[in-house]
Scaffold this active site. Structure first.
Site, PDB file in Angstrom:
ATOM      1  N   ASP A  83       0.845  -1.194   0.000  1.00  0.00           N
ATOM      2  CA  ASP A  83       0.000   0.000   0.000  1.00  0.00           C
ATOM      3  C   ASP A  83       0.875   1.236   0.000  1.00  0.00           C
ATOM      4  O   ASP A  83       1.289   1.714   1.054  1.00  0.00           O
ATOM      5  CB  ASP A  83      -0.911  -0.003   1.226  1.00  0.00           C
ATOM      6  N   HIS A 141      -8.496  -1.016  -9.422  1.00  0.00           N
ATOM      7  CA  HIS A 141      -8.302   0.140  -8.541  1.00  0.00           C
ATOM      8  C   HIS A 141      -7.196   1.061  -9.044  1.00  0.00           C
ATOM      9  O   HIS A 141      -7.377   2.282  -9.094  1.00  0.00           O
ATOM     10  CB  HIS A 141      -7.986  -0.351  -7.129  1.00  0.00           C
TER      11      HIS A 141
END
Length: 365
Positions: free
Chosen positions: A197, A281
């Protein structure tokens, strides 16, 4: 007190997984590449002034964060009172810091109105987005403080001193701790889905262009994003990767081989399909769709209890409207939507650091 992760989630945190992105907003950012000294002194544009920036934004992320939100006291304090509190926080930390803890102070949209001041033009509440499940008592706030440190206990000590200085002027609204899951030194942090992330933050030379204003101010967007980990992690790995747009093992964009390989939105398989699906995404969050505009992300995981865990999305950017544009795309089409819920939100103006010897409160005007 934050509950410890369940055995299943502890396994997820420590597992040697990998690959890409933030939940619910631009994901390709790497919060390990820059420092505040680099950001303020190495801009590619030598004609621009060196911005006076607060710490805790472009510096490497410590293992823990504690977010604090305050509202003005019902006693209706004056502008002078608020300036004094802000200055006391700044000088107190400078004179006797809690080791390893970095405070960053930002002001919410309502504060200026309550004090009869003019807010920065770009400081506005975020609009509502489809699928939001926001809890107002856990979002917003007149004054926000980000405390980053080596341990939850250190952040708590700094928070206690902040609370003591604010007595009679500011009252607590909400607090939210977060952490970085364990990872090998130098690796990009992973979220609770097991994916990396934060892979491509702006470079040092890009910070002045995309993050800092000339005076060293910026904006903070905060979202607490609940993650349905049990549902997502039971999907086949290839399905997870199609949702994210990156390989779980290497962190590389689909169709590439290495974590930091460029994201090629146009690459296709021999069968003529996009390597990165149209609803992935990282495609919908890509800066190419916003003229290259970037955010600097400092995401943390959180685990409030067995029913509430996920991502603390913290992004610093020159204009919160960028987040709004990206989130509107994600809310409409992101393949990740069935597995996340945005439950808390805030936006704030991060004050520039004051000149040497000057109080932070002078930046409120």
């Amino acid at each position: 007190m934050t509950a410890l992760p369940s055995p299943r989630r502890r396994t997820l945190l420590a597992a040697p997984l990998a690959a890409a992105t933030a939940c619910g907003a631009p994901a390709d950012t790497d919060s390990t590449r820059t420092t505040d000294s680099d950001a303020s002194g190495s801009s590619g544009d030598k004609s621009r002034p060196v911005p006076r920036t607060q710490p805790g934004i472009a510096t490497a992320q410590p293992a823990h964060v504690l977010l604090l939100a305050h509202d003005l006291s019902p006693a209706r304090p004056s502008v002078r009172d608020v300036r004094r509190v802000l200055s006391d926080w700044w000088t107190d930390h400078a004179s006797r810091p809690v080791p390893g803890v970095t405070p960053t102070v930002a002001l919410g949209p309502a504060l200026h109105r309550k004090l009869g001041l003019t807010a920065p033009p770009r400081l506005k509440d975020l609009p509502s987005f489809p699928h939001d499940r926001l809890e107002p008592r856990h979002g917003g706030g007149d004054v926000l403080v980000q405390l980053c440190g080596p341990s939850a206990a250190a952040c708590d000590r700094a928070a206690a001193r902040i609370a003591a200085r604010a007595t009679g002027v500011l009252v607590p609204r909400w607090r939210q701790p977060g952490f970085l899951p364990p990872r090998p030194t130098g690796e990009t942090p992973r979220n609770l889905f097991g994916f990396k992330d934060g892979t491509q933050n702006p470079t040092t030379d890009e910070l002045t262009r995309w993050i800092w204003h000339d005076d060293g101010s910026t904006f903070l967007v905060y979202r607490r994003i609940h993650m349905h980990t049990d549902t997502f992690t039971t999907l086949p790995t290839t399905h997870q990767e199609q949702i994210i747009g990156r390989h779980r093992t290497t962190g590389a964009p689909l169709g590439a081989h290495h974590e930091h390989d460029p994201v090629n939105l146009y690459a296709k398989t021999p069968q003529g399909r996009y390597h990165i699906p149209t609803d992935a995404h990282i495609r919908l969050a890509h800066s190419r769709l916003d003229g290259g505009a970037r955010m600097l992300r400092r995401g943390y995981s959180y685990d409030n209890n067995t029913h509430d865990h996920g991502l603390l999305f913290l992004a610093y950017l020159r204009d919160p409207a960028l987040f709004t544009r990206v989130q509107e795309r994600l809310a409409a089409d992101d393949a990740m939507n069935p597995f996340i819920e945005h439950r808390a939100s805030a936006v704030a103006h991060v004050l520039p650091a004051p000149p040497p010897g000057k109080p932070l409160g002078d930046q409120l005007h």
